[in-house]
Design a protein around this motif. Structure first.
Motif: not given
Length: 148
Positions: A34-45
């Motif tokens: 989902q769009p928020e998950e896309w942001v979360r995964q980038h932030c984690i990396q």
């Protein structure tokens, strides 16, 4: 998915039942993209690869109770002593970060007592350091790199 204001990272994707999933290296499973998950995964990396935070100190999407209500935080990074170093609130890129977003993370922090807060929609990132003595937060240009 939309390009974000993070460095480029490579991700693992899976398509099943016409839904695309992205692999979360912290939860060690595929989650629906989902769009928020896309942001979360980038932030984690970003936190792992650019800021040096160990995966072992990162926690994702856990429940907490705030004023008797069940809430979920996006990302928490612990200190090695178990206290909380950083809370990250992720929003979808189309969500504008405003005062209510900061109010949300501040409410979470009443329970968690993190030293640092980060709010991002993948395009705009805001970083704060808590000033518990004066009951406010101070904006920073960056969150600090990990140091033991």
């Amino acid at each position: 998915m939309q390009e974000l204001n993070f460095p480029k990272f490579s991700f693992r994707f899976k398509n099943s039942e016409n839904k695309i999933s992205i692999f979360d290296s912290i939860r060690k499973k595929f989650v629906v993209l989902q769009p928020e998950e896309w942001v979360r995964q980038h932030c984690i990396q970003y936190l792992i690869n650019n800021k040096g935070y160990p995966k072992s100190l990162i926690n994702v999407e856990k429940e907490l109770i705030v004023n008797s209500l069940r809430k979920r935080y996006d990302i928490v990074i612990f200190n090695s002593n178990g206290s909380i170093h950083l809370i990250v609130e992720c929003k979808a890129p189309k969500i504008i970060i405003n005062q209510s977003t900061f109010d949300q993370i501040a409410r979470y922090n009443l329970e968690l007592n993190a030293t640092y807060l980060m709010v991002t929609n993948g395009l705009n990132h805001y970083y704060c350091q808590m000033d518990f003595k004066n009951e406010r937060y101070n904006f920073l240009k960056e969150i600090p790199d990990y140091c033991e």
